[in-house]
Design an enzyme around this catalytic site. Structure first.
Site, PDB file in Angstrom:
ATOM      1  N   SER A   1      -2.171  17.716   2.541  1.00 35.30           N
ATOM      2  CA  SER A   1      -1.184  16.659   2.335  1.00 35.30           C
ATOM      3  C   SER A   1       0.149  17.311   2.003  1.00 35.30           C
ATOM      4  CB  SER A   1      -1.613  15.730   1.185  1.00 35.30           C
ATOM      5  OG  SER A   1      -2.826  15.066   1.493  1.00 35.30           O
TER       6      SER A   1
ATOM      7  N   GLY B   1      -2.775   9.226  10.640  1.00 37.75           N
ATOM      8  CA  GLY B   1      -2.999   8.186  11.649  1.00 37.75           C
ATOM      9  C   GLY B   1      -4.339   8.376  12.350  1.00 37.75           C
TER      10      GLY B   1
ATOM     11  N   CYS C   1       0.848  -1.187   0.000  1.00 38.00           N
ATOM     12  CA  CYS C   1       0.000   0.000   0.000  1.00 38.00           C
ATOM     13  C   CYS C   1       0.885   1.238   0.000  1.00 38.00           C
ATOM     14  CB  CYS C   1      -0.900  -0.012   1.230  1.00 38.00           C
ATOM     15  SG  CYS C   1      -2.081   1.354   1.265  1.00 38.00           S
TER      16      CYS C   1
ATOM     17  N   HIS D   1       3.418   7.828   7.440  1.00 40.36           N
ATOM     18  CA  HIS D   1       2.749   7.597   6.148  1.00 40.36           C
ATOM     19  C   HIS D   1       1.466   8.396   6.029  1.00 40.36           C
ATOM     20  CE1 HIS D   1      -0.216   5.242   8.239  1.00 40.36           C
ATOM     21  NE2 HIS D   1      -0.678   4.632   7.168  1.00 40.36           N
TER      22      HIS D   1
END
Length: 417
Positions: free
Chosen positions: A329, A349, A88, A346
């Protein structure tokens, strides 16, 4: 767990279980989910964990290990720590389009993307009516070309494990899935348009992960290995299952990377069908995994590094850290911090489970939280509401020693399964 089982070690938040390796955490200013430290402690006490465990600011409880952890191992691998969404990750492409080039009606653009990229869940049963919403009826040429790069290796894996042949593979190549997977159209700080997507190895990766997790559990029972959690079942180097898993997980990671490439091709085509102005794309970030395992060298040893919800952030390496629906982002450049095993978070969360998010929030909350974004605003995506995630700005501040921000992106269109 008693707080005294840990010792604070220094400037970075660090925990030392009574037995086992240290746990170094980049989590200051970010709330930790209850139970995460216990899960990390159990992991750190495994005898084959090397040097220390690194924990990213988006850490939260996962299967086998917390999501947001970097696990170096010598002589063994934990399939459940790698997980079932093998490979992923993210892909992003900067275009030469500007904000003013986008159509006034972003709904038309969202619809074109939804037509070009299959998304959603597979039927729960083999006899479910209707098309698998997350797969192709008639795969386009890009799928055939991608599968040609994968087929021979997959055939060899299936020769050893025939059941994997029946997993969704070819018809899932170039598809999104559901959950936290998404396709977005974003604007950066200079109003350039970016195309961004998040997905992995889909049904076939899930089948591979699930199969080898069970094989690891069987090995533990056969050798009467006592574990604090059965999801920490591992495969030892030198065994057939270890070698076969390394081969299969490597293939699944390749599938995931090609899956994102195919989706990006079809996404660009969808945008061109709506925006007639000619434009170019530049894959400035990268096609990067954040759920994977690979061999790397750290602290003088060749080790297997499992990044479970963590991104490689070698010095100068570009990566993508997404926020949630409605949040910013980031395109980042790694600093190559050796203490994090050259890693960073990543994403934001989760701070609550999907069930809790659906219990706590309403469609009206979702509409308010995603105001200004062309996206689904129905009860089917309430579990992905921004408030179910940590504050991405706090997460980025906590890992300022790990990455530098290159671009800040804000989505204007978001497609979810």
């Amino acid at each position: 767990m008693d707080h005294n089982d840990y010792e604070l070690l220094g400037a970075t938040d660090q925990l030392r279980p009574a037995d086992g390796r240290p746990v170094k955490m980049w989590t200051r200013g970010v709330p930790a989910e209850p139970g995460a430290k216990e899960q990390l402690s159990a992991l750190a006490q495994l005898p084959f964990v090397f040097h220390h465990v690194a924990v990213m600011p988006d850490v939260h409880i996962g299967k086998g290990s917390t999501i947001g952890s970097v696990i170096p191992t010598l002589g063994a691998v934990i399939p459940a720590a790698v997980g079932v969404d093998i490979g992923c990750g993210m892909m992003a492409a900067k275009t030469t389009l500007r904000a003013g080039d986008l159509p006034d009606n972003l709904g038309k653009l969202r619809s074109a993307i939804e037509q070009a990229v299959p998304h959603g869940m597979s039927p729960k049963t083999r006899h479910a009516r209707g098309r698998d919403a997350g797969s192709w009826d008639n795969p386009p040429p890009a799928v055939d070309a991608g599968w040609a790069r994968l087929k021979s290796e997959f055939d060899e894996i299936c020769r050893k494990y025939p059941k994997l042949r029946h997993a969704n593979h070819y018809k899932h190549l170039g598809t999104l899935g559901s959950g936290n997977h998404f396709v977005e159209v974003c604007l950066d700080e200079e109003n350039f348009v970016w195309l961004m997507l998040h997905s992995g190895s889909r049904g076939v990766g899930n089948a591979i992960g699930t199969h080898f997790i069970e094989l690891a559990r069987q090995d533990m029972r056969r050798h009467m290995v006592n574990l604090p959690d059965q999801d920490l079942a591992y495969l030892e180097e030198g065994t057939r299952h270890y070698d076969d898993y390394v081969e299969a997980v490597g293939w699944a990671q390749k599938f995931a990377r090609i899956n994102r490439e195919v989706m990006m091709q079809n996404l660009i085509g969808a945008v061109r069908s709506v925006i007639r102005k000619p434009f170019e794309t530049h894959v400035e970030a990268v096609n990067c995994h954040h759920n994977y395992v690979q061999r790397e060298r750290h602290f003088g040893k060749d080790v297997l590094i499992t990044r479970k919800g963590a991104l490689s952030a070698r010095e100068g390496e570009l990566g993508i850290i997404p926020g949630s629906m409605g949040a910013r982002s980031f395109i980042v450049r790694g600093k190559g911090n050796p203490e994090s095993f050259h890693s960073c978070s990543h994403g934001a969360g989760r701070v609550m489970s999907r069930t809790e998010a659906r219990r706590r929030f309403t469609v009206a909350d979702q509409e308010r939280a995603t105001r200004g974004v062309e996206c689904r605003k129905d009860e089917g995506v309430i579990d992905e509401i921004p408030m179910a995630y940590k504050d991405i700005d706090a997460v980025m501040h906590a890992q300022r020693e790990l990455v530098d921000v290159v671009h800040t992106l804000k989505q204007v269109v978001c497609v979810k399964g």
